[in-house]
Structure formats: C-alpha cells, structure tokens
Motif scaffolding. Structure first.
Motif, PDB file in Angstrom:
ATOM      1  N   UNK A 133     -27.251  11.351 -35.838  1.00  0.00           N
ATOM      2  CA  UNK A 133     -28.212  12.358 -36.293  1.00  0.00           C
ATOM      3  C   UNK A 133     -29.663  12.045 -35.945  1.00  0.00           C
ATOM      4  N   UNK A 134     -29.994  10.769 -35.689  1.00  0.00           N
ATOM      5  CA  UNK A 134     -31.383  10.420 -35.389  1.00  0.00           C
ATOM      6  C   UNK A 134     -31.495   9.494 -34.175  1.00  0.00           C
ATOM      7  N   UNK A 135     -30.842   8.335 -34.245  1.00  0.00           N
ATOM      8  CA  UNK A 135     -31.093   7.275 -33.260  1.00  0.00           C
ATOM      9  C   UNK A 135     -30.649   7.631 -31.853  1.00  0.00           C
ATOM     10  N   UNK A 136     -29.588   8.426 -31.716  1.00  0.00           N
ATOM     11  CA  UNK A 136     -29.140   8.819 -30.377  1.00  0.00           C
ATOM     12  C   UNK A 136     -29.845  10.067 -29.845  1.00  0.00           C
ATOM     13  N   UNK A 137     -29.961  11.127 -30.623  1.00  0.00           N
ATOM     14  CA  UNK A 137     -30.572  12.339 -30.052  1.00  0.00           C
ATOM     15  C   UNK A 137     -32.051  12.206 -29.753  1.00  0.00           C
ATOM     16  N   UNK A 138     -32.804  11.397 -30.511  1.00  0.00           N
ATOM     17  CA  UNK A 138     -34.241  11.308 -30.255  1.00  0.00           C
ATOM     18  C   UNK A 138     -34.547  10.778 -28.856  1.00  0.00           C
ATOM     19  N   UNK A 139     -34.066   9.579 -28.470  1.00  0.00           N
ATOM     20  CA  UNK A 139     -34.396   9.120 -27.109  1.00  0.00           C
ATOM     21  C   UNK A 139     -33.829  10.015 -26.021  1.00  0.00           C
ATOM     22  N   UNK A 140     -32.698  10.671 -26.305  1.00  0.00           N
ATOM     23  CA  UNK A 140     -32.168  11.630 -25.332  1.00  0.00           C
ATOM     24  C   UNK A 140     -33.159  12.763 -25.115  1.00  0.00           C
ATOM     25  N   UNK A 141     -33.710  13.293 -26.200  1.00  0.00           N
ATOM     26  CA  UNK A 141     -34.714  14.357 -26.090  1.00  0.00           C
ATOM     27  C   UNK A 141     -35.941  13.879 -25.313  1.00  0.00           C
ATOM     28  N   UNK A 142     -36.425  12.687 -25.659  1.00  0.00           N
ATOM     29  CA  UNK A 142     -37.674  12.193 -25.078  1.00  0.00           C
ATOM     30  C   UNK A 142     -37.518  11.901 -23.593  1.00  0.00           C
ATOM     31  N   UNK A 143     -36.486  11.135 -23.245  1.00  0.00           N
ATOM     32  CA  UNK A 143     -36.275  10.783 -21.845  1.00  0.00           C
ATOM     33  C   UNK A 143     -35.985  12.025 -21.021  1.00  0.00           C
TER      34      UNK A 143
END
Length: 393
Positions: A133-143
């Motif tokens: 819910x947080x740790x995986x989708x955030x860097x995916x969005x940013x990168x």
C-alpha cells in the motif's frame, strides 16, 4: 566444521544472515564456495578496498552470480554498473548530467504529493500492508514519472521487476518467468525511447537522448539499459529501505520512541547500516590477488558483502544494536568509489518523505511479523509483505 555461506539459502541466510556474516568475518574473511564458484569478502576494510579498486575488482561481468546473468552481456540489462573505466566513466558522466542532485531535489514536491496520497489512504483504513500500500507503489510512481513511463504501464513494470529478481528455493538461476519479465521490461523502455526520438518530453528518457552536446551521444541500447536499471534497482532499494526502517524501529522500542519524535534522517541512516537493502554484490578479478594469506586467481568471482561490512566491530561499536545515536558515516550500503550508487539521494529522499508523512498522521503503530514475507532474492533484503496497524492522530 567450518562456516558455510550460500546466499541463496533463503530459509537460513535469507531470514537472518547476520550470524553467518559474523562467523565469516572472524573465521573466514576470505571464504570459498566451491559449488557456486565464488569467494566472499565480509570485513569492512576488504569490501571498501575492493569497491575502490575497479582495475583489479572488475564490474565488467555484472553484479549478479547467476551464470545466465554473469558475463560481458550483463551490461545489456545492468547498464554502467556492469562496466569498467573508461566506458563506465563516460556513461556515468553523461547520465550524471541529467540525474543531478538538483533534479532530484526538484522532485520533492511530487514525491511528497504521491506519498500523501498513499499514506492517507492507508492510515484511514488503520490496518494495511505497508509494502503493497505504500512502500512499493511510491517509488514506482516516482521513478516512472521521472523516466516517462505511461501511467497505464507502471503497475505492470513493478510486477515485472519483482519477477526478474525472484529465485525459487533450491536454485540460483533466474526463472523462465523472470527471464521473460526482463525481456518485456526492455521492450517497454525501447518503446519509450523510440517515441522520444519522435517527440521529446520533460522526462529522463528525453534528457538522456540530448545528454551529449559535445561528445558521442548515448546509444538507444545504452539508454534502454540505464532506464531498466533505474526502474528495477531504484524501486527495490527504496521499497525495502522503507520496510526495514519500520520493522527495526518496531523491534527496538527505545529507538522507536526516538523515531516517532522526528529523528527521521538518523532513522534512515541507521537502517541503511543495520539492515541494508542491497547486501550482496559481485566482482571479477583481473589479476591474481593475495588476501589474508589466500591466493585468489585472475578470473575469480568475488562476492562483496556490504551487509556484513556494515556490522564489522572493527569499525562500528556494538554493531548488532540498532541505535539512532551512532555515527553511520562509514557504512557501505551504497558502495564506495567509482560505482557509488547514483540513486542514493533519491532513495534517501523518498524514504524520508514517507516516514515524515506517516509520522505526521499517527500516534503509534504495530506490525504483525507472523504474516510478514521476505522476497526470495540474494540481492535484496527487506519485505514483500509487512502487515501494519496504526493509531491515527
């Protein structure tokens, strides 16, 4: 019986490698694994020296042990981390022109907005999977935003990156699904580069096409390999750093209290030292080397263990204690020397923002380690699932 080290032993080494690392440092600082054909270096001084000596400890065969991945073809997927000078120097110089600290700093507003979106939704539920819910989708969005990956492809790219790093218990080779995932990821980036040739945008793919104003430009293959590296390695490092930070704060109540009081930068740096997301790297010897009375022959495969080096008592006092007050400046979590991780600033920034945004919305938290899962990989350490509950403010 002497110490044995198999980085693919996911049930022994994978769950807690640090007792094995301690034995390696004391009993076998130059450890041989005949079955997998490698030597392992675990002491801080030896790992740092190897990182800083690319002429003898070569990266040209790539950082991975698998025979299908190890060799001169490694650069096709691993970009300049599978190169030596002068090719590495040129590639890193050109990439650095567009992947600058200033460009990373300019991402903060976007990162914070993305973090708020994921954190607010999770905190509102009260119970959630920190990774999913947080740790995986955030860097995916940013990168993905940085690179120029279309919104509709981002979740699939994350899934493909996870598949490419997964290893089945009992084997060290990439799975058929993982190999297919690698090819499909390369195909995605090839499409992006081809489209940017037709029309530039304000993203990294476009900037890389224009990076060399006064020298030989990057080829499409070089750009595709770098984008692949960035999306794969960049996502995994940040995801696992976030999970490890919450886990070790939870396991250490006195340090958790310091973290909850806002010691975020110290929390990030001690997590990087204590349980680095990238515990293993590979080098290949270009000449004979003698170390601790052991002769290592030219061509030998050398596994460097920054995860072990970061807990070397010769450098860190009470290394097996998680302590936000310690000096972490000598850690080697992002390597050292010419291959120092170019994305380290971005990983730190993303992690700091997630921790800050979560702390601003909670009074306390709890984890359920009985339902936590770790990835089956010799190259990343963290969680693929980490159930979490929070008490909102």
């Amino acid at each position: 019986m002497g110490v044995a080290f198999n980085p693919y032993d996911f049930y022994e080494v994978g769950s807690d490698p640090y007792p094995v690392y301690a034995r390696l440092r004391e009993e076998a600082p130059v450890h041989r694994n005949d079955d997998m054909d490698f030597w392992a270096l675990s002491r801080h001084a030896d790992v740092v020296a190897a990182f800083r000596d690319p002429s003898r400890f070569s990266s040209a065969n790539g950082p991975l042990l698998e025979r299908r991945a190890w060799g001169p073809q490694a650069q096709q997927a691993m970009s300049f981390i599978a190169m030596d000078p002068p090719r590495h120097t040129r590639m890193r110089r050109l990439v650095s022109r567009v992947f600058t600290p200033r460009r990373i700093a300019e991402l903060e507003e976007h990162i914070r907005a993305a973090a708020r979106h994921h954190v607010e939704a999770a905190v509102e539920r009260g119970e959630f999977d920190l990774v999913a819910d947080i740790a995986a989708p955030l860097p995916t969005d940013v990168i993905s935003e940085l690179v120029g990956v279309p919104h509709e492809n981002r979740t699939e790219l994350r899934r493909l990156a996870d598949l490419s790093l997964h290893r089945e218990p009992g084997t060290q080779e990439i799975t058929r699904e993982g190999a297919d995932a690698l090819l499909r990821m390369v195909g995605h980036f090839a499409e992006i580069v081809a489209e940017r040739h037709r029309r530039r945008r304000d993203d990294l793919a476009s900037a890389l096409l224009d990076a060399a104003a006064d020298e030989e430009p990057l080829t499409d293959a070089e750009i595709i390999a770098f984008l692949h590296l960035l999306v794969g390695a960049g996502n995994e490092t940040t995801t696992n750093l976030i999970g490890n930070a919450w886990y070790w704060a939870w396991r250490n109540p006195a340090q958790r209290d310091k973290a909850l009081q806002g010691r975020v930068s110290d929390w990030v740096e001690e997590t990087l030292r204590y349980d680095t997301p990238a515990p293993t790297q590979l080098r290949t010897l270009t000449e004979d080397v003698e170390l601790h009375g052991v002769r290592l022959a030219e061509g030998a495969r050398i596994v460097l263990l920054p995860g072990a080096a970061n807990r070397d008592p010769r450098v860190f006092d009470r290394p097996d204690e998680f302590d936000l007050d310690r000096d972490t400046s000598q850690k080697v979590s992002f390597g050292s020397g010419p291959h120092f991780c170019l994305g380290s600033s971005l990983a730190r920034l993303e992690t700091r923002i997630v921790l800050e945004e979560t702390l601003a919305r909670i009074r306390g938290f709890d984890l359920d380690p009985t339902r936590a899962r770790r990835p089956h990989s010799a190259y990343i350490r963290g969680f693929s699932a980490l159930p979490m509950s929070v008490t909102p403010r």
